[in-house]
Design a protein around this motif. Structure first.
Motif, PDB file in Angstrom:
ATOM      1  N   PRO A   1       0.838  -1.199   0.000  1.00 15.23           N
ATOM      2  CA  PRO A   1       0.000   0.000   0.000  1.00 15.23           C
ATOM      3  C   PRO A   1       0.876   1.254   0.000  1.00 15.23           C
ATOM      4  O   PRO A   1       1.994   1.226   0.533  1.00 15.23           O
ATOM      5  N   ASN A   2       0.384   2.338  -0.595  1.00 14.90           N
ATOM      6  CA  ASN A   2       1.260   3.521  -0.662  1.00 14.90           C
ATOM      7  C   ASN A   2       1.569   4.125   0.698  1.00 14.90           C
ATOM      8  O   ASN A   2       2.586   4.786   0.871  1.00 14.90           O
ATOM      9  N   ILE A   3       0.727   3.867   1.678  1.00 14.32           N
ATOM     10  CA  ILE A   3       1.014   4.361   3.034  1.00 14.32           C
ATOM     11  C   ILE A   3       2.348   3.779   3.533  1.00 14.32           C
ATOM     12  O   ILE A   3       3.133   4.455   4.190  1.00 14.32           O
ATOM     13  N   ALA A   4       2.625   2.515   3.170  1.00 15.29           N
ATOM     14  CA  ALA A   4       3.878   1.880   3.592  1.00 15.29           C
ATOM     15  C   ALA A   4       5.059   2.485   2.849  1.00 15.29           C
ATOM     16  O   ALA A   4       6.103   2.788   3.444  1.00 15.29           O
TER      17      ALA A   4
ATOM     18  N   CYS B   1      -4.176   9.026   1.014  1.00 11.61           N
ATOM     19  CA  CYS B   1      -4.039   8.259  -0.232  1.00 11.61           C
ATOM     20  C   CYS B   1      -4.641   6.869  -0.155  1.00 11.61           C
ATOM     21  O   CYS B   1      -5.233   6.374  -1.098  1.00 11.61           O
ATOM     22  N   ASN B   2      -4.468   6.186   0.990  1.00  8.88           N
ATOM     23  CA  ASN B   2      -4.830   4.783   1.030  1.00  8.88           C
ATOM     24  C   ASN B   2      -6.317   4.516   0.947  1.00  8.88           C
ATOM     25  O   ASN B   2      -6.746   3.468   0.506  1.00  8.88           O
TER      26      ASN B   2
ATOM     27  N   LYS C   1      -8.185   5.786  -0.997  1.00  6.39           N
ATOM     28  CA  LYS C   1      -8.570   5.807  -2.406  1.00  6.39           C
ATOM     29  C   LYS C   1      -8.004   4.600  -3.138  1.00  6.39           C
ATOM     30  O   LYS C   1      -8.335   4.363  -4.288  1.00  6.39           O
ATOM     31  N   THR C   2      -7.089   3.872  -2.507  1.00  2.00           N
ATOM     32  CA  THR C   2      -6.475   2.754  -3.223  1.00  2.00           C
ATOM     33  C   THR C   2      -6.846   1.405  -2.607  1.00  2.00           C
ATOM     34  O   THR C   2      -7.754   0.755  -3.078  1.00  2.00           O
ATOM     35  N   ASN C   3      -6.189   0.998  -1.516  1.00  6.00           N
ATOM     36  CA  ASN C   3      -6.479  -0.354  -1.032  1.00  6.00           C
ATOM     37  C   ASN C   3      -7.285  -0.385   0.267  1.00  6.00           C
ATOM     38  O   ASN C   3      -7.359  -1.419   0.912  1.00  6.00           O
TER      39      ASN C   3
ATOM     40  N   PRO D   1      -4.922   1.904   8.044  1.00  9.12           N
ATOM     41  CA  PRO D   1      -4.752   1.058   6.851  1.00  9.12           C
ATOM     42  C   PRO D   1      -3.431   0.294   6.816  1.00  9.12           C
ATOM     43  O   PRO D   1      -3.356  -0.762   6.211  1.00  9.12           O
ATOM     44  N   LEU D   2      -2.399   0.834   7.486  1.00 11.08           N
ATOM     45  CA  LEU D   2      -1.125   0.112   7.476  1.00 11.08           C
ATOM     46  C   LEU D   2      -1.154  -1.051   8.460  1.00 11.08           C
ATOM     47  O   LEU D   2      -0.706  -2.155   8.141  1.00 11.08           O
TER      48      LEU D   2
ATOM     49  N   TYR E   1      -3.207  -3.668   6.732  1.00  9.24           N
ATOM     50  CA  TYR E   1      -2.477  -4.396   5.696  1.00  9.24           C
ATOM     51  C   TYR E   1      -1.496  -5.397   6.310  1.00  9.24           C
ATOM     52  O   TYR E   1      -1.445  -6.564   5.908  1.00  9.24           O
TER      53      TYR E   1
ATOM     54  N   ALA F   1      -2.971   3.144  -8.902  1.00  9.66           N
ATOM     55  CA  ALA F   1      -1.813   3.668  -8.186  1.00  9.66           C
ATOM     56  C   ALA F   1      -0.696   2.622  -8.142  1.00  9.66           C
ATOM     57  O   ALA F   1       0.485   2.963  -8.179  1.00  9.66           O
ATOM     58  N   GLU F   2      -1.080   1.332  -8.093  1.00 11.05           N
ATOM     59  CA  GLU F   2      -0.070   0.271  -8.025  1.00 11.05           C
ATOM     60  C   GLU F   2       0.851   0.328  -9.245  1.00 11.05           C
ATOM     61  O   GLU F   2       2.060   0.151  -9.124  1.00 11.05           O
TER      62      GLU F   2
ATOM     63  N   LEU G   1      -0.621   9.327  -7.369  1.00  7.15           N
ATOM     64  CA  LEU G   1      -0.355   8.559  -6.146  1.00  7.15           C
ATOM     65  C   LEU G   1      -1.657   8.000  -5.566  1.00  7.15           C
ATOM     66  O   LEU G   1      -1.678   6.931  -4.971  1.00  7.15           O
ATOM     67  N   GLN G   2      -2.737   8.765  -5.745  1.00 10.96           N
ATOM     68  CA  GLN G   2      -4.034   8.318  -5.224  1.00 10.96           C
ATOM     69  C   GLN G   2      -4.738   7.368  -6.190  1.00 10.96           C
ATOM     70  O   GLN G   2      -5.844   6.906  -5.902  1.00 10.96           O
ATOM     71  N   GLY G   3      -4.138   7.152  -7.356  1.00  4.19           N
ATOM     72  CA  GLY G   3      -4.762   6.273  -8.337  1.00  4.19           C
ATOM     73  C   GLY G   3      -5.908   6.924  -9.104  1.00  4.19           C
ATOM     74  O   GLY G   3      -6.678   6.247  -9.755  1.00  4.19           O
TER      75      GLY G   3
END
Lengths: 136, 299, 241
Positions: free
Chosen positions: A123-126, B10-11, B13-15, B237-238, B241, C110-111, C147-149
């Motif tokens: 994940p981008n947070i990491a 950010c997260n 919006k993604t995972n 979220p971290l 994950y 984003a990936e 970055l946010q996809g």
């Protein structure tokens, strides 16, 4: 076991001053009670425990401080900071040593060497937090 | 109806889409609507602890400034920016206090923001959605809106570090927090205590030192299971994950068979408050929570 | 003020000059020139750093400062007039690796961005990139959208990028923004943009020879006849149709 003398000369004092400047903490506040090391979730991974690490800073031992893995194992969870009886922001001391290291050598983590698959998976947070802490 | 300026991060919006969508849905039901602020940027996820690094404080300051403008166009909105992610929350809170108290930091940052027509007026407070639920909405109201009590769900409330540390960012008592427990209880779940409720999951070490995260997750999950939990509830979220993906990889290595599904607290709320199940995006999870929910007849 | 201004009293038929410094060397050039023309007027031959000369190709990125001003300014040399007291240099190329990928194997997320440009995660949101962009794009915003996809928003925000690379040279996180933007737009084109059905229809019409008659007619016309036809042309009202 061999013994050596530790001198605290201008180089050592400069290192202590730099750590104090970046962290905003007084390293001599620490009286080595060890509460930080006892509460640290990662002590088992560190080659110098947190209080030993602070002791090295107190003695201005720049090389030995930077050689330890303590500041790279620290994940800035702040458990030590909130528990320190001397109200030292221990996590900030760790950050200061990381900063000093990164300012000389900006890539603790070489992004180019990370496997593409894990870059895609994580994940981008990491990634954001890792790169903030481990690249300069 | 109160509207809040909401900073996603950010997260979400993604995972962690399920985290966001479930939160938005329940916030509407509870008349404390989260409205996404326009044009936000990444907060940096971790705040710098170096007193001389202003660069890393610019992003959170810009968010605070933009959110302050956003509040103006909302309905009954207090001067608060609300986050769901606990890392965003901690970063924004610490930087907010830092620059509010130190003009010598704020001034050069505002000078940088000037070109973008931004200026932070020190007028915002940062709130985690859990704080809004506890202090503004109240558990009573939540309890009343529960349509399907989470009977049979034995949840271990895992706080991680950033909800409770450091002092500037904590949303509850750092050694004996109750906010997640109280919330889960008002949803009808059974609370399972484990002493490792804030034992760090290893955080960003997942990128280059996966073994650390692996060990931490093993300890945390084992302790939760020994105490009788069948699910874990989180707000980060971290953490989510790490707990989720590491358990799955342990299963692949044959180290563990019985996996604990990970829920965001808002997902539990959405289930209990009768929202459609698809907003939870369970397909994003490594360990599918639907198996347990079906067994307990909750979906 | 500069010497040039004090000395240059414009005479009739002589355009006023300004003094600029090209890589440190003072040159007096007519004030009516663009930076690119001024460099050539001063005697330099541009072998790199000049392309379309019309503001589209992004080859002529220029950085400059002005007398008494600490700020760094940027411009496309073909689109910007010289000013008195400009200290300037050309930046014909910005070193940055472009990721190699097969667009068919990717997903618009984003990936994908982080796989090929992981340094995007280092963005500090300092906005230095937006400040230097000669196209006045919100560069930081599109990097953040990536970055946010949010591929669609990133595409919109980066659409006018000419890939001059000035953003990349100012970035403290060392991100090649313009390459990221290119990946973003390709992802958009491949996976998100609606496929234009009318395109297939028109291609088929061409293949079936629907327009051949018309072309033959044009080819047989004289110049004057074509001009006549052009003047008398009729616009189809698109809205009515």
């Amino acid at each position: 076991m061999s013994y050596g003398y530790i001198k605290i000369g201008s180089e050592e004092k400069a290192f202590i001053a730099k750590v104090e400047e970046i962290s905003g903490q007084n390293v001599y506040s620490c009286y080595q009670c060890g509460k930080c090391s006892a509460g640290c979730a990662f002590s088992y991974k560190m080659d110098k425990t947190v209080n030993q690490f602070i002791h090295l800073i107190q003695l201005g031992q720049k090389e030995r401080t930077l050689d330890a893995n303590t500041h790279w194992i620290c994940a800035s969870c702040f458990t030590c900071t909130v528990r320190c009886p001397r109200e030292i922001d221990v996590a900030a001391l760790m950050e200061a040593v990381r900063e000093i290291s990164l300012r000389e050598n900006p890539e603790k983590v070489r992004i180019a060497d990370l496997p593409k698959e894990s870059l895609e998976k994580l994940p981008n947070i990491a990634l954001v937090s890792n790169f903030r802490k481990k690249t300069g | 109806m109160v509207q809040y300026s909401y900073f996603p991060g950010c997260n979400l919006k993604t995972n962690a889409k399920g985290f966001e969508k479930s939160a938005l849905a329940v916030s509407k039901q509870l008349d404390a609507e989260l409205v996404e602020m326009p044009n936000w940027n990444c907060c940096g996820t971790v705040h710098t602890l170096a007193s001389d690094n202003l660069m890393k404080r610019i992003a959170p300051t810009r968010i605070l400034s933009r959110s302050s403008k956003h509040v103006e166009i909302l309905e009954n909105s207090p001067k608060e920016v609300v986050t769901l992610c606990s890392m965003c929350n901690s970063t924004l809170k610490v930087v907010n206090k830092d620059i509010k108290n130190d003009e010598s930091k704020l001034e050069p940052i505002n000078f940088q923001l000037e070109v973008d027509e931004e200026e932070y007026q020190k007028d915002m407070e940062v709130k985690h959605f859990l704080e809004i639920l506890r202090d503004s909405v109240g558990y009573e109201k939540i309890e009343k809106s529960v349509k399907k009590p989470l009977k049979g769900l034995k949840v271990f409330c895992y706080y991680g570090c950033m909800l409770l540390h450091p002092d500037e960012a904590k949303i509850d008592d750092e050694e004996m927090p109750a906010v997640l427990e109280d919330l889960s209880e008002s949803l009808g779940a059974e609370i399972i205590f484990s002493p490792l409720f804030k034992h760090c999951c290893g955080s960003y070490h997942i990128v280059d030192q996966e073994d650390i995260v692996n060990t931490q997750v093993q300890k945390i999950i084992q302790s939760a299971k020994q105490n009788g939990a069948n699910a874990v509830v989180v707000a980060c979220p971290l953490c989510a994950y790490n707990l989720d993906a590491q358990q799955k990889s342990m299963e692949k290595q044959g180290l563990d068979k019985e996996l604990l599904p990970i829920f965001y607290f808002t997902q539990l709320m959405a289930i209990a408050m009768g929202e459609a199940s698809n907003i939870n995006h369970f397909e994003e999870h490594h360990i599918n929570p639907e198996k347990l929910l079906k067994k307990l007849k909750l979906i | 003020m500069s010497k040039a201004k004090a000395n240059s009293k414009p005479k009739d038929n002589v355009s006023p000059t300004v003094r600029i410094y090209i890589m440190g060397e003072a040159k007096d050039v007519p004030a009516s020139l663009t930076i690119m023309k001024a460099i050539e007027y001063a005697g330099y031959k541009l072998t790199r750093g000049a392309g379309c000369r019309a503001g589209f190709c992004g080859a002529c990125a220029t950085i400059y400062r002005k007398e008494g001003d600490y700020r760094i300014y940027t411009a496309l040399a073909c689109q910007t007039m010289v000013e008195d007291g400009m200290y300037l240099t050309q930046l014909p190329f910005v070193p940055a690796e472009k990721a190699k990928y097969n667009i068919k194997d990717l997903s618009p997320s984003a990936e994908t961005i982080l796989r090929y440009y992981p340094e995007v995660a280092r963005c500090l949101s300092c906005n230095a990139c937006s400040k230097v962009c000669p196209q006045d794009l919100s560069v930081m915003d599109y990097v953040q959208y990536a970055l946010q996809g949010q591929i669609e928003k990133a595409t919109e925000a980066s659409f006018d990028c000419v890939s001059c690379g000035l953003c990349a040279i100012r970035c403290p996180a060392e991100i090649p923004q313009y390459h990221v933007a290119e990946l973003v737009r390709r992802l958009y084109g491949k996976y998100i943009q609606k496929y234009p059905e009318t395109l297939d229809k028109r291609v088929k019409e061409i293949e079936d020879g629907v327009f051949e008659e018309g072309f033959k007619e044009f080819m047989s016309m004289s110049h004057d006849e074509i001009v006549e036809k052009y003047k008398a042309r009729d616009f189809i009202d698109q809205k009515k149709k």
